[in-house]
Design an enzyme around this catalytic site. Structure first.
Site, PDB file in Angstrom:
ATOM      1  CG  ASP A 205       3.374   2.761   8.651  1.00 34.61           C
ATOM      2  OD1 ASP A 205       3.836   1.802   8.194  1.00 34.61           O
ATOM      3  OD2 ASP A 205       2.452   2.706   9.541  1.00 34.61           O
ATOM      4  CB  SER A 230       4.656  -1.010  10.533  1.00 36.86           C
ATOM      5  OG  SER A 230       3.515  -0.305   9.800  1.00 36.86           O
ATOM      6  CD  GLN A 280       5.979  -0.419   6.762  1.00 38.52           C
ATOM      7  OE1 GLN A 280       5.007  -1.001   6.259  1.00 38.52           O
ATOM      8  NE2 GLN A 280       5.910   0.859   7.284  1.00 38.52           N
TER       9      GLN A 280
END
Length: 295
Positions: A205, A230, A280
């Site tokens: 991430d 995110s 993502q």
């Protein structure tokens, strides 16, 4: 093992407070909220603690619902969805202040023999020839020193090396929406396969939306020309790997639209095995009043 890595492992080592209920601590990241990779990694730890050791994780799918409060613990509740002959499925909800902040579904599979192929590893320079994060960041005179220190502190547990300049290192000119990063933990880890998957989840991430920023010449939150977070995150763990050995994170962005940007990536071991696929989508908003760009 570095002290920073030990601190991270302590952060990911959840306390079990009841059957299927775990509690994790929080800490501030480079922004004033809980780092999304921390929540995802802790949720995967919670799920993995309820699964037999001979069934490693093979995928996860997650949604970030609310910003996490770094000053409060997070409670993880595990729902044992299914225990089959080959696959085990778990659902985890992370809660703070009585509200869900994160939702994860994870699947685990016992080892099986089967068909075998993979996309070849792209070319990349040897990680040992690249500057460390500290060497790069100390050289960026346009960044606020406080930002540099927060970056270094947040990433101290991981040796993370960009192949090319990161978005905040050279911004103002659009580049190809493609970024490569080598990473490994700053110290050796135990042999537990779940631990290595959890650490890769944590790191995944950190840089995945860089390629979105590169396409538009944006530097990101570090220079204040983008507001981001995110939104959802998915990973598929194809082959065993070690997070304390060099891994190549090859990232690109096929699309940005509607205040959202999509990043997709593959993680390869240094000897060329495709270990993980990652996708993502993140919130990518341009502030109304943009900061001045460097001349």
């Amino acid at each position: 093992m570095s002290q920073a890595l030990q601190d991270l492992l302590d952060l990911l080592d959840l306390e079990q407070i009841e059957e299927n209920i775990f509690r994790g601590q929080s800490r501030f990241a480079v922004v004033p909220r809980v780092f999304g990779g921390q929540v995802a990694a802790q949720a995967l730890v919670a799920a993995g603690r309820t699964v037999p050791a001979d069934r490693p994780a093979h995928s996860l799918h997650a949604y970030f619902l609310r910003p996490g409060d770094a000053g409060a613990p997070i409670v993880y509740t595990v729902d044992r969805i299914r225990d089959g002959r080959s696959f085990t499925t778990r659902r985890v909800v992370a809660v703070q202040h009585g509200k869900p902040i994160f939702h994860l579904s994870a699947s685990f599979q016992r080892h099986e023999e089967g068909l075998e192929h993979q996309e070849p590893m792209p070319s990349a320079p040897d990680p040992d020839t690249l500057p460390t994060s500290e060497e790069r960041l100390r050289d960026y005179g346009h960044l606020d020193p406080d930002v540099v220190e927060r970056f270094l502190e947040a990433r101290a547990a991981v040796d993370l090396r960009y192949v090319d300049e990161p978005p905040y290192g050279r911004f103002g000119e659009p580049r190809e929406p493609h970024s490569q990063v080598w990473f490994r933990t700053n110290g050796k880890l135990a042999d537990d396969p779940l631990l290595h998957v959890v650490l890769a989840t944590y790191v995944s991430d950190m840089t995945l939306l860089d390629s979105v920023l590169l396409a538009h010449g944006r530097g990101g939150w570090a220079v204040g020309d983008v507001v981001g977070a995110s939104l959802d995150h998915a990973m598929w763990f194809h082959r065993p790997f070690r997070a304390d050995a060099w891994l190549l994170y090859d990232q690109q962005s096929p699309s940005a639209h509607g205040g959202r940007g999509l990043g997709q990536a593959r993680i390869y071991t240094q000897d060329g095995r495709l270990a993980v696929s990652v996708i993502q989508e993140g919130l990518v908003r341009v502030p109304r009043e943009e900061p001045a760009r460097p001349s």
